[in-house]
Design an enzyme around this catalytic site. Structure first.
Site, mmCIF file in Angstrom:
data_model
loop_
_atom_site.group_PDB
_atom_site.id
_atom_site.type_symbol
_atom_site.label_atom_id
_atom_site.label_comp_id
_atom_site.label_asym_id
_atom_site.label_seq_id
_atom_site.Cartn_x
_atom_site.Cartn_y
_atom_site.Cartn_z
ATOM 1 N N LYS A 76 94.273 27.925 88.539
ATOM 2 C CA LYS A 76 94.021 26.838 87.507
ATOM 3 C C LYS A 76 92.759 26.328 87.901
ATOM 4 O O LYS A 76 92.357 25.980 88.976
ATOM 5 C CB LYS A 76 95.144 25.793 87.542
ATOM 6 C CG LYS A 76 94.861 24.665 86.480
ATOM 7 C CD LYS A 76 96.035 23.530 86.471
ATOM 8 C CE LYS A 76 95.870 22.432 85.610
ATOM 9 N NZ LYS A 76 96.958 21.718 85.208
ATOM 10 N N SER A 152 99.423 20.367 81.071
ATOM 11 C CA SER A 152 98.023 21.100 80.968
ATOM 12 C C SER A 152 97.714 22.478 81.749
ATOM 13 O O SER A 152 96.721 23.085 81.611
ATOM 14 C CB SER A 152 97.194 20.023 81.721
ATOM 15 O OG SER A 152 97.424 20.021 83.033
ATOM 16 N N SER A 176 102.877 18.988 83.803
ATOM 17 C CA SER A 176 101.929 20.090 83.486
ATOM 18 C C SER A 176 102.157 21.351 84.209
ATOM 19 O O SER A 176 101.528 22.228 83.869
ATOM 20 C CB SER A 176 100.540 19.513 83.931
ATOM 21 O OG SER A 176 99.999 18.389 83.027
#
Length: 485
Positions: A76, A152, A176
């Site tokens: 990420k 997210s 998330s």
């Protein structure tokens, strides 16, 4: 090899059936072919990845490899990685090349020997539930490219679901990791707060943020989590605890397991078909030897309003460092220093980030601090106490992960409150600092449904065991999206 588990890939590498270079090339080719459709990755550096793979092959040949050495994964883009663009999904950091590694990245690269395939797309500064706030454009859900992957960590979720990577890192501030896992048919784990170092993880809300693994199965998550955990003196909230082997207890039977079902999470507000899939999963657990007890989390209805005071307050402080002076975006034209600050931040941040900075500055301001921020912190304590009381009567808590399946791109973009309610079942876990998981438990209209598992503090081993036994009895987690090739 594309659909192989981390354990299978590890055995293949150890037996010299495939090299890390060959394996990494396979996934890099797949990224090159499918990423234009999904927009899951924002940065791919083929030569960097292949050099890491060559180094891993050398470790394997020398007999100094760890269990996951040579396996490629996605990172990420909230984790700083030396020499890589580290953007956090924002124009503010669109050209920022990190001069150092986050602790999670260092542990994975230098210690475990994993290969990073690239950095995945995400909601800007992790603020979003649909991966539509990224400066680099929306990520598309591999199960239906007209729908969101969740956020997210939507880029990581889409990448693993489409098998652009066998596993990925994510972060979870209010859901998330778990919410994208649910919407993309993955297993995702948010560990207990403080178990995974936040050093080098670009901060959103420091008392809530926590990194964790995303993969197809609980076993894969356990293996990846083993490479992420450990005390870090550079993170003041890191917990000094004995390092566990999270794959150790996966096969333990579930006889006598007490499942807590919060009455507040099984009422109105959830899609009926999603709830039916969740209840069917709980019935499967009863067949595996578990018993269900009704519990209450009486303050859980306050978790969303409390979160949207605390998280923006912390974000307004954390994001004050992005001012155009030392690094990141700077407005091309300005009159004086104050003008530079204003124009840089106005141009560098997206609308959702600016909204949360404004909310945060407001609730921390003189005259409103007691009414909003302190009150939210009191509610947070009540929510944590509710969980402490609940775990006197059960071993694990179960609920839906998300109130619906993946919604269409743009469907909630104009209604922030509806977007915020996407995390109605997950936020309380972050406020309490507990570990939480989402595992696949069915489909509605061809779209995945996630079951949320919540454990007591430091009960990651138990959660992974509970998830793994369910996955041995079902095949939801093995199903892959079609039509994206």
């Amino acid at each position: 090899m594309i659909n192989a588990s981390l354990k299978e890939l590890s055995l293949a590498l150890a037996a010299k059936k495939v090299s890390s270079v060959e394996l990494s090339s396979l996934f890099l080719d797949r990224i090159e072919r499918l990423n234009p459709t999904l927009n899951a990755f924002v940065t791919v550096d083929r030569e960097k990845s292949l050099q890491m793979a060559r180094d891993a092959d050398a470790r394997i040949a020398a007999g100094t490899a760890g269990p996951l050495t040579g396996i490629p994964i996605a990172q990420k883009d909230i984790f700083c990685a030396e020499g890589w663009l580290s953007t956090c999904g924002s124009k503010m950091l669109a050209n920022f090349v990190s001069p150092y590694d986050a602790t999670v990245i260092r542990k994975m690269h230098a210690e475990a020997g994993l290969v990073s395939l690239g950095k995945t797309n995400m909601d800007e500064f992790a603020m979003g539930s649909s991966n539509e706030t990224s400066f680099f454009g929306s990520v598309r859900n591999p199960w239906d490219t007209q729908r969101v992957p969740g956020g997210s960590s939507g880029g990581s979720a889409a990448a693993v679901a489409a098998r652009l990577a066998p596993a990925a890192t994510g972060t979870d501030t209010g859901g998330s990791i778990r919410q994208p896992a649910a919407l993309c048919n993955l297993t995702g784990l948010k560990p207990t707060y403080g178990v995974v170092s936040r050093y080098g993880m670009i901060a959103f809300a420091s008392s809530l943020d926590q990194g964790g693994p995303m993969a197809a199965s609980a076993e894969d998550c356990a293996l990846l989590l083993n490479t992420m955990v450990g005390f870090d003196e550079r993170d003041s909230t890191s917990l000094e605890r004995p390092v566990e082997d999270y794959a150790r207890d996966l096969d333990k039977p579930l006889d006598g397991l007490r499942i807590g079902l919060p009455k507040e999470f099984f009422g109105e507000g959830c899609d009926a078909e999603v709830m039916a899939a969740v209840r069917a999963a709980i019935a499967e657990y009863e067949k595996l030897g578990a018993t269900c007890v009704e519990i209450s989390l009486p303050n859980s209805h306050l978790s969303v309003p409390a979160y949207y005071v605390i998280a923006p307050a912390e974000a307004s402080s954390n994001l004050s460092r992005f001012d155009g002076v030392r690094y990141g975006y700077r407005a091309p034209e300005y009159g004086n220093l104050d003008d530079m600050y204003m124009k840089t931040r106005a141009q560098g941040f997206g609308a959702e980030v600016k909204r949360r900075i404004l909310i945060g500055a407001y609730v921390l301001s003189h005259g409103y601090y007691d009414a909003y921020y302190l009150q939210a912190q009191r509610i947070r304590r009540l929510i944590a106490n509710d969980f402490v009381e609940a775990f006197k009567h059960c071993d694990v808590i179960m609920s839906p992960t998300s109130p619906s399946t993946a919604f269409k791109l743009g469907e909630k973009a104009a209604d922030p409150v509806q977007m915020y309610l996407s995390d109605i079942y997950t936020i309380a876990v972050n406020l309490a600092g507990l570990p939480g998981m989402s595992i696949p438990c069915g489909f509605v209209g061809g779209l995945p449904v996630g079951l949320q598992l919540i454990g007591n503090y430091f009960a990651e081993n138990r959660l992974l065991n509970v998830a793994h036994r369910y996955q041995q009895a079902t095949d939801w987690h093995q199903r892959r999206p079609g039509g994206i090739e």
